[in-house]
Design an enzyme around this catalytic site. Structure first.
Site, PDB file in Angstrom:
ATOM      1  N   LYS A 120       0.896  -1.168  -0.111  1.00  0.00           N
ATOM      2  CA  LYS A 120       0.052  -0.129  -0.164  1.00  0.00           C
ATOM      3  C   LYS A 120       0.646   1.207  -0.049  1.00  0.00           C
ATOM      4  O   LYS A 120       0.219   2.326  -0.379  1.00  0.00           O
ATOM      5  CB  LYS A 120      -0.714  -0.003   1.317  1.00  0.00           C
ATOM      6  CG  LYS A 120      -1.715  -1.252   1.454  1.00  0.00           C
ATOM      7  CD  LYS A 120      -2.815  -1.173   0.180  1.00  0.00           C
ATOM      8  CE  LYS A 120      -3.965  -2.122   0.620  1.00  0.00           C
ATOM      9  NZ  LYS A 120      -3.563  -3.709   0.699  1.00  0.00           N
TER      10      LYS A 120
HETATM   11  C1  LIG Z   1      -4.316  -4.797   0.047  1.00  0.00           C
HETATM   12  C2  LIG Z   1      -3.382  -5.799   0.086  1.00  0.00           C
HETATM   13  C3  LIG Z   1      -3.419  -6.994  -0.920  1.00  0.00           C
HETATM   14  C4  LIG Z   1      -4.775  -6.877  -2.018  1.00  0.00           C
HETATM   15  O1  LIG Z   1      -4.573  -5.824  -2.795  1.00  0.00           O
HETATM   16  P1  LIG Z   1      -5.742  -5.444  -3.643  1.00  0.00           P
HETATM   17  O2  LIG Z   1      -5.503  -4.164  -4.212  1.00  0.00           O
HETATM   18  O3  LIG Z   1      -6.951  -5.035  -2.548  1.00  0.00           O
HETATM   19  O4  LIG Z   1      -6.307  -6.277  -4.368  1.00  0.00           O
HETATM   20  C5  LIG Z   1      -2.829  -8.143  -1.057  1.00  0.00           C
HETATM   21  N1  LIG Z   1      -1.843  -8.078  -0.085  1.00  0.00           N
HETATM   22  C6  LIG Z   1      -1.380  -7.256   0.825  1.00  0.00           C
HETATM   23  C7  LIG Z   1      -0.413  -7.537   1.796  1.00  0.00           C
HETATM   24  C8  LIG Z   1      -2.080  -6.227   0.868  1.00  0.00           C
HETATM   25  O5  LIG Z   1      -1.961  -5.135   1.976  1.00  0.00           O
END
Ligand SMILES: *Cc1c(COP(=O)(O)O)cnc(C)c1O
Length: 498
Positions: free
Chosen positions: A112
């Site tokens: 993120k």
């Molecule tokens: C948010 C997240 C995901 C999923 O990503 P999306 O864009 O919501 O599909 C996968 N792995 C981790 C560690 C995340 O923080």
């Protein structure tokens, strides 16, 4: 030429990039989508020489056309700096026949950060461009990682406040500690007695509540979103797909134009949607492999054409993927419906009233770019253990879900030739308990979470990330807990409205 953004639910609502970033969600509850996908008309030999920041500018300026070169470059420079623990920003690691694209070198050691380190700068720039006087209130629901990454991105950014809701019993102890110790007078963190979908639904309701919007405006505030529905999150995520491809080429791993697969551990469908946009810009991608955990609503959707969230919600060891409503899928639905807002709105209405919808055969045939599958809890642990035993490389549970699906993809399709990048979305240090359980549950059962951190560091021969070290003795600064139906009251109390 200016690129505009349209709502997925109303063909008449259009916005510039900066307006779409400011609003987050369109006024009709739809998501903003670019009215066309710009072409990646840059020679690969040039891309291969670029730094991450240069690649970011090359990709992002095609989408954010109302930002000046100077504005966008300033945002990029402020975001991708020494907050990341490597100059490469997103390194590629080769292990056991696949490439792992490590997106966890930012301040909160999860992917993120790739978007949330730049979003506050895009947002403040957008506000300035649109003569906004109000203070921007970021309202966010998190399944764990978004929350901390958004908090750290927005903390003490002038002209903003941020309120984060997380499921009280649905995030890892380290994730919770990261959030409740967040500094910054403009930050608020709230646990809800419910799951992520309830938190997200509550946030969405507040966004579309016009009475609340008016009350906010009277007090000099306006909402914006840091969730992955904001195009200011989506666009920066396209960058690392282009960067990874260019790096593979620069390193002589692929030839010019050679198609590669990406495997993406998926929850809200934001990360893999960015890969889809990269493909449609012209990046040579064979398959977009969508990996789910036991909450396999997307796998079922890809195999049957029916999206059905009416099912048990399962808490897994990959909590950031424990999601039954993948918000960003709406953008794909709109696209495969032929950019038909009316058709999309109809399906989304069915989703909110009945919890399910079915796409037409014609739409389903547009899903050829994708392959979906899922990994069980047992297999996730086995993948971590086997990869560690064979190579010494340690991956987190989310990445392991993706690696497990890559195994399934290979046996399913017999495609073992196409070079494949597995998107690695979190550091194993973020999910230490699950990772170490996978290695040897009996041995590590009695250790505390922080003891496990040092043990992981020792056996994997990787230094403990600073993000973990600093929360160890940090003080808890946020202790508000509420019911899902009290979220609006909590927001009003924080902002001293009414
Ligand atoms: C948010 C997240 C995901 C999923 O990503 P999306 O864009 O919501 O599909 C996968 N792995 C981790 C560690 C995340 O923080």
């Amino acid at each position: 030429m200016e690129l505009l953004y349209a709502s997925t639910r109303n063909g008449d609502e259009k916005a510039t990039a900066s307006e779409a970033i400011l609003k987050g969600l369109a006024s009709d509850g739809g998501l903003f989508v670019p009215t066309e996908i710009p072409a990646l008309d840059v020679d690969l030999d040039d891309l291969a020489k670029m730094t991450y920041q240069e690649t970011a500018y090359t990709v992002m300026h095609k989408f954010l056309t109302d930002f000046t070169e100077e504005e966008l470059k300033n945002c990029i420079t402020a975001a991708y700096d020494s907050k990341f623990d490597t100059e490469e920003i997103a390194p590629l690691v080769n292990a056991d026949g696949a490439y792992y694209l490590e997106l966890f070198h930012g301040p909160t050691i999860a992917f993120k950060d790739m978007a949330l380190s730049i979003l506050p700068h895009l947002l403040i720039t957008a506000a300035r461009k649109n003569n906004i006087q109000n203070e921007i209130v970021i309202l966010t629901a998190t399944s764990g990682d978004t929350g901390k990454a958004a908090l750290s991105g927005f903390a003490d950014v002038k002209g903003t406040r941020i309120i984060v809701f997380y499921p009280k019993n649905g995030v890892s102890p380290i994730q919770e500690k990261q959030m409740v110790t967040q500094k910054g007078a403009n930050t608020f963190v709230v646990g809800i007695n419910g799951n992520f979908d309830q938190a997200q639904t509550g946030v969405k309701q507040m966004f579309s509540d016009s009475d609340l919007g008016r009350a906010l405006a009277e007090s000099g505030y306006q909402f914006s979103s840091a969730n992955s529905i904001n195009i200011g999150r989506l666009v920066p995520q396209i960058v690392y797909y282009v960067y990874a491809y260019a790096k593979l080429y620069a390193n002589g791993e692929i030839t010019k134009g050679e198609k590669i697969n990406f495997v993406v551990p998926t929850g809200n469908f934001g990360n893999i949607l960015a890969a889809f946009y990269a493909k449609h810009m012209g990046l040579p991608i064979a398959k977009l492999i969508c990996a789910s955990n036991e909450n396999k609503v997307l796998y079922d959707f890809f195999s049957t054409g029916v999206y059905d969230k009416n099912r048990e919600f399962i808490l897994t060891s990959s909590p950031s993927m424990d999601i039954l409503i993948s918000s960003n899928l709406e953008r794909l639905i709109y696209r495969i419906a032929g950019d038909d807002a009316e058709k999309n709105a109809e399906l989304m209405k069915a989703l909110s009233t009945e919890g399910t919808y079915k796409i037409s055969e014609a739409m389903k045939s547009e899903l050829k770019d994708f392959y979906g599958n899922y990994t069980t809890e047992e297999k996730t642990a086995q993948v971590i253990r086997d990869l560690y035993k064979n190579t010494g490389y340690m991956i987190d549970t989310h990445t392991a879900v993706a690696a497990g699906v890559y195994d399934a993809y290979q046996s399913d399709t017999q495609d073992t030739q196409t070079k494949t990048v597995i998107v690695s979305t979190a550091s194993p240090f973020k999910f230490t308990r699950s990772v170490m359980d996978a290695i040897d549950k009996e041995k590590y059962d009695s250790m505390t979470d922080f003891e496990l951190v040092y043990e992981l560091s020792r056996i994997a021969n990787v230094t403990v990330p600073p993000a973990i070290e600093t929360i160890r003795n940090a003080k808890v600064l946020h202790d508000t807990v509420c019911e899902p139906n009290e979220m609006e009251d909590v927001v009003k109390k924080f902002l001293k409205i009414e």
